[in-house]
Design a protein around this motif. Structure first.
Motif, PDB file in Angstrom:
ATOM      1  N   ARG A 148      -4.077  -2.523  -9.148  1.00  0.00           N
ATOM      2  CA  ARG A 148      -5.026  -1.427  -8.973  1.00  0.00           C
ATOM      3  C   ARG A 148      -5.603  -1.104 -10.340  1.00  0.00           C
ATOM      4  O   ARG A 148      -4.894  -0.700 -11.241  1.00  0.00           O
ATOM      5  N   PRO A 197      -8.596  -0.123  -4.962  1.00  0.00           N
ATOM      6  CA  PRO A 197      -7.403  -0.496  -4.194  1.00  0.00           C
ATOM      7  C   PRO A 197      -7.225  -2.018  -4.110  1.00  0.00           C
ATOM      8  O   PRO A 197      -8.155  -2.783  -4.375  1.00  0.00           O
ATOM      9  N   ASP A 227     -10.300   7.289  -2.880  1.00  0.00           N
ATOM     10  CA  ASP A 227      -9.906   6.453  -4.004  1.00  0.00           C
ATOM     11  C   ASP A 227     -10.147   7.116  -5.363  1.00  0.00           C
ATOM     12  O   ASP A 227      -9.557   6.731  -6.351  1.00  0.00           O
TER      13      ASP A 227
END
Lengths: 245, 308
Positions: B216, B185, B65
């Protein structure tokens, strides 16, 4: 600052340390040992050495220092590893390493009670144990924990409960004030020797000037601890001969 | 051989004049460095108080991420953050969690052997965790999803690829860069009541999914910690030492200041040199200057990301 009173759980003033106690030569097999307590924080230190040989990767031209930290319960984790490294480097800097090259001196620390300021207590304990073992030292090291409360006042030697409420705290290690005659270096304008920081470990964010206040308080407290340490080392050095080496 | 003969003229050692510079450097490292330091310069041509060139590359790892690759001189760190959904602790129902791990694989340095982990690695990861949490950089409430039910667990892994001194500085910078690259996310609650992450490609096709968070987003930082390691040797202060310098002169002071001017950490563990108040003040001043420098480098690399 004097008027700003802080309520401490045990009724101490901000500048007051918990009662100190130090006993040496308490383990029969160790070459040197000590038990240091600050209130309910108690650490037992044992010194074995100098033993022949150094570990792989260590410089054999000087003595090597090994520190083993035993927590009160459970296994050692990252925190204990960090303590080991800090202690090892701190003690290395006060030992005269060139006197016994290619030897290892082990310092084993057993935590008996943890009620805050554990690292300073362990440093004080290991220093007393090194003296008890007769390891050649440059000078003694004295350690103190100085905390900054949420309200911005400084307290010395916090307990565990106080430590958890603190905004930040600093563990500081200073050399003891020398009483022997040392030839004065020409630069007398500089700070005295015992004001030099051997080790500083901080936790939590604080304004820069508060750190310098911590240094000042810490130095004042350390000179008291240093006096206590010297007194206690002198008082039982007379019956030190009983130990088989 | 010009430089080696000038060393010999200063010192008293006779063989020094006939020695190669490289050999002199290895055999008499202290005298080699003294010679440079007296001229206020270091063997790599840096002034004493200058850090090495620093670069930040954001997003080198696509499967996580947030990630960053940081180089300070030759010291290279790769940081990656993975977010996973967890049930928050009962006493902190509105807070996410952070787990830091710092790895020193054998590739990074000749002193690290396979099978025997570097003893400094767990200490650096502990210090990183302390600094990131106590600086207040991350608002852990931002990592909460549903109070008491679901929150983010952030796994921050930092790999040291090349250990050439000032490891903590590089590790902290890579962690900070990875966090500023991090995008949280999307998650949804499925029929069984479990919280799962929604991959980006599923978003258009299954618009009926009940999303917990709308878009996001990036995390907001209250302040960002930056670190500078200084090496003390006699009266000199060397900023951002290399591995060679750290080996020869052993007193290190690591100062962490944040972008709002607070002192987050001042770490000195022993060493032959005692730090007096003026030395500490100098180190803090150097760290503040370096923090401003690093903040600019970070902002630059972030704005480059936006353009792409």
């Amino acid at each position: 600052m004097g008027t700003m009173e802080v309520d401490r759980g045990d009724g101490r003033t901000p500048n007051q340390m918990r009662p100190l106690a130090c006993s040496r030569n308490i383990l029969n097999r160790a070459h040197g040992s000590s038990r240091w307590s600050q209130g309910n924080t108690i650490v037992l230190a044992a010194v074995y050495g100098p033993k022949a040989g150094t570990r792989k990767g260590e410089n054999p031209e000087v003595a090597s220092i090994e520190v083993i930290w035993k927590p009160k319960t459970g296994q050692i984790g990252k925190q204990e590893k960090e303590y080991e490294i800090i202690l090892k480097r701190t003690l290395r800097s006060i030992c005269l390493l060139t006197i016994h090259p290619n030897t290892t001196t082990s310092i084993i620390l057993q935590v008996v009670g943890d009620d805050g300021a554990l690292l300073p207590c362990a440093i004080n304990a290991s220093c007393a144990a090194l003296v008890d073992a007769g390891i050649p030292l440059k000078h003694l090291a004295v350690a103190i924990c100085c905390g900054l409360t949420e309200t911005g006042s400084l307290i010395l030697d916090p307990t565990k409960i106080e430590e958890q409420k603190l905004q930040a705290f600093a563990c500081l290690v200073f050399p003891n004030s020398p009483i022997s005659v040392i030839p004065k270096v020409s630069s007398s304008a500089e700070e005295p020797f015992e004001h030099g920081i051997i080790t500083s470990v901080t936790h939590g964010a604080m304004p820069v000037h508060d750190y310098f206040n911590c240094l000042e308080r810490g130095r004042a407290a350390c000179s008291k601890i240093s006096e206590f340490l010297r007194r206690s080392l002198q008082s039982d050095s007379s019956n030190d001969t009983s130990k088989a080496r | 051989m010009a430089s080696s003969s000038s060393i010999a003229s200063k010192g008293s050692l006779d063989i020094a004049g006939e020695m190669e510079v490289e050999a002199f450097r290895r055999l008499f490292p202290h005298r080699y460095y003294e010679h440079y330091l007296a001229q206020s310069v270091r063997p790599d041509a840096r002034p004493l108080n200058h850090a090495r060139e620093t670069t930040i590359a954001l997003g080198p790892v696509t499967s996580v991420d947030g990630s960053a690759l940081v180089k300070i001189g030759e010291s290279t760190m790769l940081a990656a953050i993975k977010l996973e959904v967890m049930t928050p602790a009962a006493d902190l129902p509105d807070k996410g969690c952070l787990a830091v791990d710092f790895y020193m694989p054998p590739v990074c340095s000749p002193t690290v052997r396979p099978g025997r982990p570097a003893e400094i690695a767990p200490v650096i990861s502990k210090k990183l965790q302390d600094v990131i949490v106590s600086s207040g950089m991350i608002n852990f409430e931002e990592l909460s999803l549903i109070s008491g039910k679901a929150a983010w667990m952030a796994y921050l892994d930092i790999y040291c690829l090349n250990a050439d001194g000032s490891l903590f500085d590089a590790a902290l910078l890579s962690a900070v860069a990875a966090f500023s690259h991090l995008k949280v996310p999307l998650v949804s609650v499925n029929d069984n009541g479990r919280v799962t992450t929604v991959p980006g490609e599923l978003l258009e096709s299954k618009s009926e999914l009940e999303l917990v968070n709308k878009e996001r987003r990036k995390l907001s930082f209250k302040s960002i910690p930056f670190s500078l390691t200084c090496l003390l040797h006699n009266k000199y202060i060397l900023a951002d030492p290399t591995a060679e310098e750290e080996d020869i002169m052993d007193t290190l002071v690591t100062v962490v200041v944040d972008s709002i001017g607070q002192l987050v950490s001042l770490y000195k563990a022993g060493g032959m040199v005692l730090a007096n108040t003026s030395t500490v003040k100098d180190c803090v001043a150097l760290a503040k200057r370096r923090a401003a420098e690093l903040q600019n480098i970070l902002l630059e690399s972030l704005s480059e990301m936006e353009v792409d």
